[in-house]
Design an enzyme around this catalytic site. Structure first.
Site, PDB file in Angstrom:
ATOM      1  N   ARG A 134     111.589  86.961  -3.542  1.00 45.48           N
ATOM      2  CA  ARG A 134     112.345  88.323  -2.992  1.00 45.48           C
ATOM      3  C   ARG A 134     111.171  89.439  -3.137  1.00 45.48           C
ATOM      4  O   ARG A 134     110.355  89.336  -4.108  1.00 45.48           O
ATOM      5  CB  ARG A 134     113.511  88.695  -3.617  1.00 45.48           C
ATOM      6  CG  ARG A 134     114.808  87.823  -3.029  1.00 45.48           C
ATOM      7  CD  ARG A 134     115.958  88.338  -3.535  1.00 45.48           C
ATOM      8  NE  ARG A 134     116.119  88.245  -5.145  1.00 45.48           N
ATOM      9  CZ  ARG A 134     115.847  89.362  -5.918  1.00 45.48           C
ATOM     10  NH1 ARG A 134     115.646  90.483  -5.579  1.00 45.48           N
ATOM     11  NH2 ARG A 134     115.828  88.831  -7.487  1.00 45.48           N
ATOM     12  N   LYS A 277     120.533  87.336  -0.213  1.00 43.11           N
ATOM     13  CA  LYS A 277     120.957  88.267  -0.912  1.00 43.11           C
ATOM     14  C   LYS A 277     121.188  89.569   0.039  1.00 43.11           C
ATOM     15  O   LYS A 277     121.866  90.555  -0.416  1.00 43.11           O
ATOM     16  CB  LYS A 277     120.032  88.466  -1.809  1.00 43.11           C
ATOM     17  CG  LYS A 277     119.771  87.585  -3.110  1.00 43.11           C
ATOM     18  CD  LYS A 277     120.857  87.435  -3.601  1.00 43.11           C
ATOM     19  CE  LYS A 277     120.839  86.514  -4.879  1.00 43.11           C
ATOM     20  NZ  LYS A 277     122.171  86.404  -5.829  1.00 43.11           N
ATOM     21  N   HIS A 297     128.084  89.450  -9.092  1.00 41.88           N
ATOM     22  CA  HIS A 297     127.149  88.322  -9.311  1.00 41.88           C
ATOM     23  C   HIS A 297     127.631  87.382 -10.260  1.00 41.88           C
ATOM     24  O   HIS A 297     127.112  87.706 -11.538  1.00 41.88           O
ATOM     25  CB  HIS A 297     125.828  89.037  -9.418  1.00 41.88           C
ATOM     26  CG  HIS A 297     124.691  88.203  -9.235  1.00 41.88           C
ATOM     27  ND1 HIS A 297     123.680  88.247 -10.140  1.00 41.88           N
ATOM     28  CD2 HIS A 297     124.378  87.185  -8.593  1.00 41.88           C
ATOM     29  CE1 HIS A 297     122.986  87.321  -9.918  1.00 41.88           C
ATOM     30  NE2 HIS A 297     123.294  86.581  -8.938  1.00 41.88           N
ATOM     31  N   SER A 315     119.039  85.086 -15.169  1.00 43.93           N
ATOM     32  CA  SER A 315     118.442  83.686 -15.246  1.00 43.93           C
ATOM     33  C   SER A 315     118.099  83.416 -16.525  1.00 43.93           C
ATOM     34  O   SER A 315     117.460  84.146 -17.454  1.00 43.93           O
ATOM     35  CB  SER A 315     117.088  83.991 -14.346  1.00 43.93           C
ATOM     36  OG  SER A 315     116.171  82.701 -14.301  1.00 43.93           O
ATOM     37  N   LYS A 319     124.129  80.348 -16.909  1.00 42.25           N
ATOM     38  CA  LYS A 319     125.377  80.254 -15.986  1.00 42.25           C
ATOM     39  C   LYS A 319     125.666  79.219 -15.151  1.00 42.25           C
ATOM     40  O   LYS A 319     126.878  78.559 -15.104  1.00 42.25           O
ATOM     41  CB  LYS A 319     125.047  81.677 -15.184  1.00 42.25           C
ATOM     42  CG  LYS A 319     126.194  82.036 -14.017  1.00 42.25           C
ATOM     43  CD  LYS A 319     125.847  83.296 -13.193  1.00 42.25           C
ATOM     44  CE  LYS A 319     124.570  82.772 -12.464  1.00 42.25           C
ATOM     45  NZ  LYS A 319     124.336  84.033 -11.511  1.00 42.25           N
ATOM     46  N   THR A 320     124.806  78.552 -14.623  1.00 43.50           N
ATOM     47  CA  THR A 320     124.996  77.404 -13.817  1.00 43.50           C
ATOM     48  C   THR A 320     125.561  76.095 -14.459  1.00 43.50           C
ATOM     49  O   THR A 320     126.420  75.488 -14.256  1.00 43.50           O
ATOM     50  CB  THR A 320     123.739  77.098 -13.151  1.00 43.50           C
ATOM     51  OG1 THR A 320     123.396  78.161 -12.136  1.00 43.50           O
ATOM     52  CG2 THR A 320     123.786  75.826 -12.027  1.00 43.50           C
ATOM     53  N   ASP A 334     127.386  81.686  -7.675  1.00 43.54           N
ATOM     54  CA  ASP A 334     126.632  82.772  -7.800  1.00 43.54           C
ATOM     55  C   ASP A 334     127.133  84.091  -7.406  1.00 43.54           C
ATOM     56  O   ASP A 334     126.855  85.037  -7.841  1.00 43.54           O
ATOM     57  CB  ASP A 334     125.507  82.567  -6.785  1.00 43.54           C
ATOM     58  CG  ASP A 334     124.129  83.760  -7.070  1.00 43.54           C
ATOM     59  OD1 ASP A 334     123.868  83.791  -8.172  1.00 43.54           O
ATOM     60  OD2 ASP A 334     123.644  84.051  -6.248  1.00 43.54           O
ATOM     61  N   ARG A 399     113.229  75.884  -4.925  1.00 45.64           N
ATOM     62  CA  ARG A 399     114.690  76.017  -4.555  1.00 45.64           C
ATOM     63  C   ARG A 399     115.227  74.923  -3.494  1.00 45.64           C
ATOM     64  O   ARG A 399     114.565  74.286  -3.051  1.00 45.64           O
ATOM     65  CB  ARG A 399     115.187  77.431  -3.900  1.00 45.64           C
ATOM     66  CG  ARG A 399     114.641  78.451  -4.922  1.00 45.64           C
ATOM     67  CD  ARG A 399     115.849  79.018  -5.702  1.00 45.64           C
ATOM     68  NE  ARG A 399     115.592  80.206  -6.317  1.00 45.64           N
ATOM     69  CZ  ARG A 399     116.580  80.850  -7.036  1.00 45.64           C
ATOM     70  NH1 ARG A 399     117.867  80.227  -7.025  1.00 45.64           N
ATOM     71  NH2 ARG A 399     116.342  81.773  -7.986  1.00 45.64           N
TER      72      ARG A 399
END
Length: 610
Positions: A134, A277, A297, A315, A319-320, A334, A399
């Site tokens: 981004r 996003k 988020h 990051s 979390k994942t 997410d 990704r």
């Protein structure tokens, strides 16, 4: 062979060739003098008759427009919407619009026109060009009367005037008018029909269309026929640069949102994540302002009894990994909305990091990379087409985008009509001083939500010699639209109303800071999360942890006592106290930005340095 191909080309479309050569394969390793394929071909003396009337030749060879003729029919699905595209400035006499084209068609176009390839597992591998992440410094929000008093203006939300937006919008449409194919994807953001919005994506790359096919919620055939006017439109002309001499432009990249027009324009970047996003930023605005619901988020999962857990984390915090629990269903990884009715996912897919991915570490993500998925900027073996997930030569930010249905234990539809029972705020503390788990008061939950702390570790970037704290407010600073205090206030209200427990879990270092301590073993973190879900931790006995005034359990079966209290794990107690005060000071400095806008109880809920 040349004469044969010439004969096929010159033959009328309805005729059948009488001679079809047997395919011959030439090995690049064989000598041209000795390889059998170099020997003179034996010419058949009799005609070969095909009862079905068509020889075994690819239809594209015999009928040049066989598939293309069917591809053109995709645009007919636009129907009554043709008027919209004409009024918007699209040259309908020149361009071919492909609306909600099937993945197979998008594969073909991406391979034919964009240099994409199919991986060994069936995923489409494509590349975003110069930009592989981004561009937050090039993000703009249009300053206009309907939203100007709602937006949190500053370094995250930079002002753009309406006239400049119109210039860039027209520039994007002008570019799209030069393309032979323009792709349109109509889908939804938000699984709860009561709060969802209709999103239209208009782009020039098949890979972008497939990406948003995966990331938005895919409509049924009936929903597509009755789609009507979209609530939000993305004009993605990322292959074409912005004019950096236009007022307000800082580079040839521009990512801008106009809440008055409910439109987004992308110029000068082909990174697909900008669209994802962009949709989240719009939902981060609309849900609180229009619907009165809380956008977050976060990842989320649900147990067999309907108990929902929300996971906040930046990051590298886990979390994942931690939300992917074989004993619980995944609502999403997410973006979510905590509504009056429950929790729902905003997206229809997942956008997972691929760097160092393996079947052993992340089996569900690894297995989801199949036909229909998009691999972005991933290096592959040119002979076998096997992706090399350890290769970061293009970018660390490799990704994969895939539909959430590709995850075996996904909650479909991604909407649970029950309120959260637990909130887990994840941090990776490289200073090694925060406890592996602490039970937060409502005021502490608001404080840590606003702070959004984790830390970069040495080795993540050149020149980083000691841990660097990172504070990302609401765990979503790059996508914040309203003042962070507004989200924090809504979170506190919903937690109080539903009696939600909140936990701070540190997945970082223990027994010393990075370099001297060690990362908290995943098995202990998973045991802690399991104890949160079972209710075991809610019934535990607690003690107060020093400067941060956190409540930490005195014991938990399966987790060493010295791990639960960081001070016990450090051999050098003076060094521990020094690092505690150092981190506490960083918290105070970072939180100063929000102090004037939050309640005094929240200000006092943070660390206190004497």
């Amino acid at each position: 062979m040349l004469r044969l191909l010439s004969a096929i080309k010159s033959r009328s479309p309805g005729s059948t060739p009488s001679i079809v050569p047997r395919p011959r394969f030439v090995s690049l390793l064989s000598s041209p003098r000795t390889h059998p394929a170099r020997r003179p071909a034996r010419i058949p003396t009799t005609k070969m008759v095909y009862t079905h009337g068509t020889p075994y030749v690819t239809p594209h060879i015999l009928h040049k427009h066989y598939a293309q003729a069917h591809d053109a029919e995709v645009s007919n699905l636009i129907g009554r919407d043709l008027e919209y595209f004409s009024q918007a400035g699209f040259d309908m006499d020149r361009i071919q619009i492909k609306r909600n084209a099937p993945p197979a068609v998008l594969y073909e176009d991406a391979i034919r026109n964009e240099g994409a390839i199919v991986s060994s597992s069936g995923a489409l591998i494509n590349f975003s060009g110069k930009k592989t992440g981004r561009s937050p410094k090039d993000k703009r929000i249009v300053y206009e009367e309907t939203s100007k008093d709602e937006i949190w203006w500053g370094s995250v939300n930079i002002k753009m005037d309406e006239h400049t937006f119109e210039i860039n919008r027209e520039r994007a449409i002008d570019y799209l008018n030069t393309r032979d194919n323009v792709y349109v994807f109509d889908g939804f953001a938000g699984w709860d029909p009561k709060y969802r919005i209709k999103v239209r994506v208009i782009c020039a790359r098949a890979y972008h269309a497939l990406f948003m096919n995966n990331m938005l919620i895919r409509p049924t055939e009936e929903e597509l026929q009755n789609f009507g006017e979209p609530d939000f439109i993305i004009y993605n002309a990322g292959q074409f640069p912005a004019n950096r001499f236009t007022k307000g432009m800082s580079s040839t990249t521009s990512v801008e949102i106009n809440f008055k027009r409910m439109e987004m324009v992308i110029l000068g970047t082909e990174y697909a994540g900008e669209m994802k996003k962009g949709v989240f930023s719009v939902m981060h605005y609309l849900q609180p302002v229009k619907f009165g619901q809380l956008s977050l988020h976060s990842s989320a999962n649900v147990g067999e009894t309907g108990d929902v857990t929300l996971f906040f984390g930046l990051s590298g915090t886990g979390k994942t990994t931690l939300s992917a629990d074989p004993r619980r269903k995944l609502i999403g990884d997410d973006e979510h909305v905590w509504s009056d009715d429950g929790v729902f996912n905003i997206e229809g897919g997942c956008y997972a990091k691929c760097i160092n991915l393996s079947a052993e570490k992340e089996p569900e993500i690894f297995s989801a990379i199949r036909f229909g998925a998009v691999l972005e900027n991933v290096v592959y073996n040119p002979i076998t087409r096997v992706p090399d997930y350890d290769d970061a030569s293009i970018t660390e930010n490799t990704r994969c985008a895939y539909p959430i249905e590709f995850i075996p234990n996904a909650q479909i539809p991604c909407f649970v009509q029950s309120q959260p029972k637990n909130i887990i705020m994840l941090t990776c503390d490289a200073f090694g001083v925060l406890p592996p788990v602490a039970k937060l008061t409502p005021e502490q939950a608001s404080y840590h939500f606003l702070a959004g702390y984790t830390s970069k570790t040495p080795g993540t970037e050149d020149g980083v010699l000691e841990p660097i704290p990172t504070f990302s407010t609401c765990y979503s600073a790059p996508f914040i639209v309203l003042h962070p205090g507004r989200y924090a206030e809504m979170l506190a209200e919903r937690m109080a109303k539903n009696n939600v427990d909140c936990w701070l879990i540190n997945t970082g270092w223990t027994g010393g800071k990075f370099g001297s301590g060690k990362r908290c073993p995943l098995k202990y973190t998973r045991r802690i999360v399991d104890a949160v879900h079972s209710g075991e931790l809610a019934k535990a006995e607690y003690e107060t942890f020093g400067v941060f005034n956190l409540q930490i359990p005195t014991g938990l079966e399966g987790v060493p006592r010295e791990l639960l209290n960081p001070r016990l794990a450090w051999a050098n107690k003076e060094a521990f106290e020094r690092e505690v005060r150092k981190l506490a000071g960083m918290f105070q400095k970072a939180f100063a930005l929000y102090e004037s806008d939050v309640d005094e109880k929240v200000r006092l809920a943070g660390p206190q340095v004497v």
